[in-house]
Scaffold this active site. Structure first.
Site, short mmCIF file in Angstrom:
data_model
loop_
_atom_site.label_atom_id
_atom_site.label_comp_id
_atom_site.label_asym_id
_atom_site.label_seq_id
_atom_site.Cartn_x
_atom_site.Cartn_y
_atom_site.Cartn_z
N HIS A 185 1.90 4.81 -2.81
CA HIS A 185 2.08 6.24 -2.57
C HIS A 185 3.51 6.67 -2.93
O HIS A 185 3.72 7.70 -3.59
CB HIS A 185 1.82 6.57 -1.10
N HIS A 198 0.83 -1.21 0.00
CA HIS A 198 0.00 0.00 0.00
C HIS A 198 0.86 1.26 0.00
O HIS A 198 0.66 2.16 -0.83
CB HIS A 198 -0.91 -0.01 1.23
N GLU A 199 1.81 1.32 0.91
CA GLU A 199 2.65 2.52 1.03
C GLU A 199 3.58 2.68 -0.18
O GLU A 199 3.91 3.79 -0.56
CB GLU A 199 3.46 2.49 2.33
#
Length: 453
Positions: A26, A22-23
Site C-alpha cells: 500500500h 502487505h502494508e
C-alpha cells in the site's frame, strides 16, 4: 524447552514480516501515485518506537499489538486538509489509482509467497514418499485396486513426489469430484500403471477426506524414540530424556510411535512401566501418566515428542531440490495452487461441505510457526509462504473493512459513475466489522478447543 519459548517469537517474526510486506505494498504504490503517506505502522495501538522522515514527513511506527498494521494516508474524510495539500489526498485520486493502492497489499503478499516458495524449492523440500499404508476393505481405495506398499507417483497427470503433494492434489480433486486417474507403482522405480479412484460425492474436508478414501501413509515398524521430554510433563518427571528408545509399555512390545501413543491413551492417570534402552543398556522406568479429556473421552498423556529408530523409515524420506531457473515455474505453480485451493475450500465452508473447525487463529498459527521454526529454515519459509497466501486471499474477500471490500466499493463507483453514499459505506463497514469479529471469535474458539484436546 517449553514450546511457547519458540512459538511466541516465531509468531511475532512471521506476522510482523508478513504485515510489513502487505502494508509496504500500500505504502509504495501510494507514494508512486502521488498520495501523501502520514504514517506506516507495524502493529496497532500505542507506539513503542518511531521516527519521522525529515524529507517526506512520514511517521514510521512500531506499535504495541503485533496482530496487524496500517498505512495512514492524507484524506479529507479523516480531517481537514489545507488547500495546497488537497491534490495529495487519497480521496482526491481517480478510482483507478485508489484501486491500485488498495490492491497492492494483497498483490505484494502473493509476490512474497512466490519468492518464498522459490527459495524453498532451491533449499530443498523435505517430505515422506507417497507410499500407501494398510488399505481397509470396503473403501474407495480398495475398490480402485490400491494396496499397502504401493507408490502413488502422480494424480491426474500431476506428479506427487511427497505425501504432502499427494494430500494437496487429492483435496483439489475432491473439490472437482468424479473419477481420478492415479499412476502407481508396486515399488520405487517400478513400472507405473494407471488405476482410477472414484471421488464422486467424497468430502473435500481435509480432516475427513483420507479416512473416507481409505488412504493413509505407510508405517513401517520402528522402535519409538523420545525426541523431547516436555518440561514439567510426566515423561520429564520420570527422568525420560531425548534418545531413549521405548521397547515396551506395560510388558507389550512397541512396534512404532503410534502404538505407544495408542497405548498411553488407553491408560489415563495410571502409573505404568516403560522398558527403555539408553546408552546400550535396558532399564525399567515408572511413569505416572496424566489424564485429559478429548472429544468427551478420558485419555492418557505422556508429555513427550516422539521420533523413530528405523532404517525403513529413513528410506521413506525424500527431498525435492531445484535449480534457480527450474524453481521459478514451480514457485508460481505452488502459489497458484495454494491460492485456488484456499478460495475453493472457503466456498465449501460457506455451504457446509468443509468444517469450520479448519479455521485457525493466532494461537494455532503461533503453534505452527514454532514447529516449523524448530524443523529448519526451509520449513519456516514455506510456512511464511502459506500464511502470506492466506493473508492475501482473506484481504481480497469482498467484505467491507478488508481490502476486497474497498475494491468492491470502487467497482460500484466505476459502474455508477459516482461513489456510494457515506451512509451506505458506513453501514457496510459496520456489517463488515461484525463479520470479521465473528470470524476472529470462531478462530479463537477453534484454537482453544485444540489446546484443550
Amino acid at each position: 524447552m517449553p514450546d511457547w519459548l519458540l512459538s511466541v517469537p516465531a509468531f511475532i517474526v512471521a506476522i510482523g514480516l508478513l504485515v510489513a510486506v502487505h502494508e509496504y505494498g500500500h505504502f509504495w504504490v501510494a507514494r508512486r501515485m502521488g498520495v501523501r503517506v502520514l504514517r506506516y505502522s507495524i502493529g496497532f495501538g500505542a507506539k513503542l518506537w518511531g521516527r519521522t522522515s525529515s524529507r517526506s514527513g512520514t511517521e514510521y511506527w512500531l506499535s504495541a499489538i503485533p496482530l496487524g498494521g496500517y498505512v495512514k494516508m492524507l484524506d479529507e474524510r479523516e480531517g481537514p486538509v489545507p488547500d495546497a495539500d488537497k491534490p495529495y489526498a487519497f480521496n482526491r485520486q481517480s478510482v483507478g489509482k485508489r484501486m491500485a493502492i488498495v490492491a497492492a497489499g494483497p498483490a505484494v503478499n502473493f509476490a512474497f509467497a512466490i519468492v518464498a516458495y522459490w527459495l524453498v524449492f532451491m533449499l530443498g523440500v523435505a517430505g515422506i514418499k507417497p507410499v500407501i499404508g494398510d488399505v481397509p476393505e470396503d473403501t474407495r481405495a480398495a475398490a480402485a485396486g490400491l494396496s499397502e506398499g504401493q507408490h502413488i507417483v502422480a494424480v491426474a497427470g500431476r506428479e506427487t513426489p511427497t505425501w504432502q503433494d499427494l494430500r494437496l492434489t487429492l483435496i483439489e480433486q475432491a473439490l472437482a469430484g468424479g473419477e481420478v486417474p492415479l499412476s502407481v507403482t508396486d515399488g520405487e522405480g517400478g513400472d507405473a500403471r494407471e488405476v482410477r479412484l472414484d471421488m464422486t460425492g467424497v468430502s473435500a474436508d481435509p480432516e475427513r477426506l483420507f479416512g473416507e478414501l481409505g488412504l493413509a501413509p505407510y508405517r513401517p515398524d520402528g522402535t519409538p524414540v523420545i525426541a523431547e521430554a516436555l518440561s514439567g510433563e510426566p515423561a520429564d518427571a520420570a527422568g525420560l530424556r531425548a534418545g531413549d528408545k521405548v521397547l515396551a509399555a506395560g510388558g507389550e512390545p512397541m512396534r512404532d510411535p503410534q502404538a505407544l501413543v495408542d497405548w498411553v491413551k488407553a491408560h489415563p492417570g495410571e502409573t505404568v512401566s516403560l522398558r527403555i534402552r539408553r546408552d546400550g543398556r535396558e532399564r525399567e522406568v515408572r511413569v505416572s501418566l496424566d489424564a485429559m479429556t478429548v472429544d468427551g473421552e478420558r485419555v492418557g498423556r505422556l508429555g513427550a515428542q516422539l521420533g523413530i529408530d528405523s532404517d525403513e523409515w529413513a528410506a521413506l524420506q525424500t527431498e525435492r531440490r531445484l535449480g534457480p531457473l527450474a524453481a521459478v515455474p514451480a514457485a508460481l505453480e505452488q502459489t497458484w495452487s495454494v491460492s485456488a485451493l484456499t478460495v475453493r475450500l472457503m466456498g465449501r465452508m460457506l455451504v457446509g461441505d468443509v468444517s469450520w473447525k479448519n479455521i485457525s487463529g493466532p494461537i494455532q498459527i503461533a503453534n505452527y510457526a514454532g514447529k516449523t521454526a524448530s524443523v529448519g529454515l526451509e520449513a519456516f519459509i514455506g510456512f511464511l509462504a502459506l500464511v502470506s497466501v492466506s493473508l492475501a486471499v482473506l484481504n481480497l474477500l469482498p467484505v467491507p473493512v478488508l481490502d476486497g471490500g474497498h475494491l468492491l466499493y470502487y467497482a460500484i463507483e466505476l459502474v455508477r459513475g459516482r461513489p456510494l453514499s457515506e451512509e451506505a459505506q458506513a453501514m457496510g463497514q459496520q456489517l463488515g466489522m461484525v463479520a470479521l469479529l465473528l470470524l476472529m471469535s470462531l478462530a479463537f474458539y477453534n484454537d482453544i478447543l485444540r489446546l484443550l484436546s
